[in-house]
Design an enzyme around this catalytic site. Sequence first.
Site, PDB file in Angstrom:
ATOM      1  N   THR A   1      78.294 -27.264 -28.602  1.00 30.83           N
ATOM      2  CA  THR A   1      77.936 -27.163 -30.012  1.00 30.83           C
ATOM      3  C   THR A   1      78.396 -25.809 -30.523  1.00 30.83           C
ATOM      4  OG1 THR A   1      76.137 -27.310 -31.613  1.00 30.83           O
ATOM      5  CG2 THR A   1      75.590 -26.323 -29.498  1.00 30.83           C
TER       6      THR A   1
ATOM      7  N   HIS B   1      66.089 -26.554 -16.173  1.00 29.29           N
ATOM      8  CA  HIS B   1      65.731 -25.826 -14.971  1.00 29.29           C
ATOM      9  C   HIS B   1      65.147 -26.731 -13.882  1.00 29.29           C
ATOM     10  CE1 HIS B   1      65.299 -22.319 -12.660  1.00 29.29           C
ATOM     11  NE2 HIS B   1      64.910 -21.468 -13.586  1.00 29.29           N
TER      12      HIS B   1
END
Lengths: 324, 354, 431
Positions: free
Chosen positions: C352, C404
């Site tokens: 992006t 994560h």
Amino acid sequence: MPILTHLEAIRQGIWEEMERDPSVFLLGEDIGVYGGAFKVTAGMLEKFGADRVIDTPISESAIVGAAVGAALVGLRPVVEMQFMDFIACGFDQVVNMAAKIHYRWGAAVPIVIRGPSGAGVHGGPYHSQSNEMWFVHTPGLKVVVPATAYDAKGLIKASIRDNNPVIFYEHKFLYRRIKDEVPAEDYVVPIGKARVAREGTDIAVITYGAMVWTALEAAQALEQEGISLEVLDLRSLLPYDEEAVLASVRKCNKVILLHEDTRIGGFAGELAALISEKAFEDLDGPIIRVTAPDTPVPFSPPLEEYFLPNAKKVAEAARKLAAY
Amino acid sequence: MRAIKSPKTAKIAYHRADGLLPQSPDVGTLERMLYYLKLTREAEYRIERVLYRQGKIVGGVYVGRGQEAIGVGSAIQLVEGDFVLPSHRDFSSFLIRGFELKDLLANWLGRANGPTRGRENTTHVGSLKLGVIPIISPLGDTLPVACGVALAFKLRGRKNVALVHFGEGTTSRGDVHEAMNLAAVMKLAVIFICNNNGYAYSTPTERQYAVKDLCVRGPAYGMPGVTIDGNDVLAVYQTVRQAIERARAGEGPSFIECKTFRMTGHSAHDAAEYVPKERLEEEAKKDPITRFEKLLLAQRVITTRQIKQMEQRIQKEIDEAVAYAEACPFPRGETAIEGVYCGPDCWWETGSAV
Amino acid sequence: MPTNVIMPQMGESVAEGTVTRWLKKVGDRVERDEPLLEISTDKVDAEIPSPAAGTLTQILVRENETVPVNTVVGVIDGEGAAVSAAQAQPATPLPGPELKDAEAAPGLPANAPSVSRDKIRSSPLVRRIAREHNVDLAYVRGTGLGGRISKKDILAYLAQPGSQRAIPPTAPQPATPTPSSVPPAVSAPAPAAPPPAGTVAGATQVVPMTAMRRQIAEHMVASKRTAAHVTTVFEVEMTRVFELRAQYAAAFEQRHGIKLTFTPFFVRAAVEALKQYPIVNASVDGNNIIYHRDINIGIAVALDTGLIVPVIKHADEKNFLGVARAVQDLAGRARSKRLDVDEVQGGTFTITNPGIFGSLFGTPIINQPQVAILGVGVIEKRPVVRDDAIAIRPMVYLALSFDHRLIDGAVADQFMNKVKAVLENWEESVV
């Protein structure tokens, strides 16, 4: 091998057990002199004497209770209910006394309560019931429902030798209609083991009692249409053969649960729950029940015919399920 | 008291406890009877008034205060191989047949060491070795079972008897009819003992049956029936003795109504306000233990000092039994699923009396 | 014979659509395939051609009304209005597992999805087999009741050579792969929440969210709920890229007809890094990690009503020019709303570019079921220290938001170092 009727096979099984074990004796209404309402015990009074073939008053509660008492002190009573419908009169003794004694204080209660059940003979509401589920829901009892003459003999013998109370359902429609090769020698059919009555690949019809024959009839009719039914005869409902049920489901992936008993609370519900818990991902279609509707058993032939599951109804359900 | 053999003795025959009868038990038996009367009274007091109120016993508590003479006077004369099927107010029957008080208390406390391993409460405790078959809560179910026990005796040619206790309320149940009829038809060695204690829970006798005395039920089935003073332990002993003799001789069952009174509520949580106070006061005067004690003292069978010692011994026994029971562990929850069926893996020590 | 005009299902998970404009009035004559109305869904805006020739007799769904897919929006009456397969479909889905007669689905070419995925009717057994054999059921033709895929059907499918069709990354497909932190140019005011206490009634305007806006909202929140977001930011010197552009921009445009933009550089750098760190090109499925064989890079494109993320399929198989072409093509068609449903699905990693609006860097939200998203900040000249002296260099901040649960910080930073290295030491030919 001798050919025996369903009824003769039961008689032979009891007979052999009485010869084998002197602690086996019979209690019931009209079982001695008369030989039983369906003549299951015919000839036994003459052979074994009045001490072991005991005609009782019309007292189902006392009959079952007395059987429990005699069993507690070491005998093996075999009780006949003239019709399984009448076991309701001795219900308390069955479910509260006999079923719970071992769990409560450890005494064995080796009794067999046997008798004719089921419809198809225009017996009306009180001579036609399939009330096995009253007892399947009672831990401590065993419930046995044979379909073939071979199994009837092997299972009545196993029931008599069992150290627990066994409710043994004989289907009156099968008594004289079903004939089978039955070995003359001693054998038992273990309680809790099902039997594949017919191998098939497309749809497993899981059933018991007289409906085994209905399922076989439907299977034969559908064979020409290319639909292969497997028929699993449960033979025992409590305990029942979970492994055999799951094996048939895993093989065919589509299931019809068939019984003559009414629908709500019938054994099919238990099986459906088992299958969905343990074989959900083996299902290729919905679990279908074919059962009697939730009514008492009606008397008039057209009503009774409507009430009872038959091969046509099974075949119709099987066709739809096959196309599903 | 009238002879039991006549079916027409359908009248109350109060034995007056003013002397020993010719067929009375020996001195040793009399002492044992007094011991069991007192032990039963005191043990049940501990159960109902102490352990229950301390929260150590949970659930229902039913005791037989005031009617101890019936259990003691009957069970004391059973021999090996006989069976008793006590009612819920016949604690003495369990003790007399050989259950240890500490084990019964462990059962009351729901402990793993109790005879039912926590599966059953109150006196729902049985033993085929000791010849005791317990009630189930639908009372009256034991009467047909007693018939079956006696039927087995008959089929095996044994002279043993089955003695079954039940209350007057239970006589309204169909099982009682079926069992008494069956026993009479088959000439079974069953002694039907009705502990008529005046109330079935809150229902008085006049709302339970419409005859004066229940002994008429015996002849109605073709067996002797007699109504006696159930608070007179010697009358119970004597009457049951005759019934047992008939039974052992193969002459069939007997029906004995023992009139007594329930000196408690139906259970430990029932204040029994429906029982008129005057009635309780009246009945208290007929206490079976006081009465028997007086008789034994008057007849010099026992001394006051001996009674004192007996009472001390009983308290000690109860203390020890309670201490034992309280020290017992509770059963592990997962054992609940064991033993539904009798099978090779069953941990019960099952035995058969025949 | 009347023909129903239905709200089409324009995308696998599209549940509803909005009629934005009727191009015909009731009573108008319309030819078959002539544009009849315009609709808007969260995926695409489209012009709907008339299913039949005849007269538009009824308009059942007015402009700006939103209805579930398969809803009848209008009726054409007239000659030659043959019943098509689409019309035969009931407006609402058939009920669940019940034996019921229904028409079989029409035959479909084996290489095309039979039906959109959320309409697939099968059985627990079939779904298990599909999972075990990595089969996308959309490609299996069902012959059971109502087109249901039965055991027989999937076994027949598996028996065909080359039938193993990979399922898109994870089981629960995201409805719209559109998230990033790009602040979309929202044209309509959208205070859907109740006005705060004390606000004077009338001072606010309540406008329902568009389908696209609702989808974006849902997926943003779902992603935040699903993934353990961490963002790491790297500073990259763009001198080498600048030099290349200065050198080749004109020639590139002349030869290939497309502008030499920065985007293909970032895509190529990301692809190289993804090849080296496949965990960044993965998905989470329950307790399993799904490593994607293909590298499909989504490029967030801001629209004036939201944003959309077209996907460069098999980006790892394209050279710089191929990537540049794909970027140009997809971005162009995204802006003109001419993307196919297929072209906004199946991404395995997203880039992006908030930098075009001046942002230094953002902390983008991961586009589920992907596990990382790269945000490109503004590229501008900044003073930096080089050889203990202050130098002026074109710089950019690259922000990687990563999940994560799957990716450790060390791996994320190694990945970024790779991206940085590729950009700062560009080797590939751009012409």
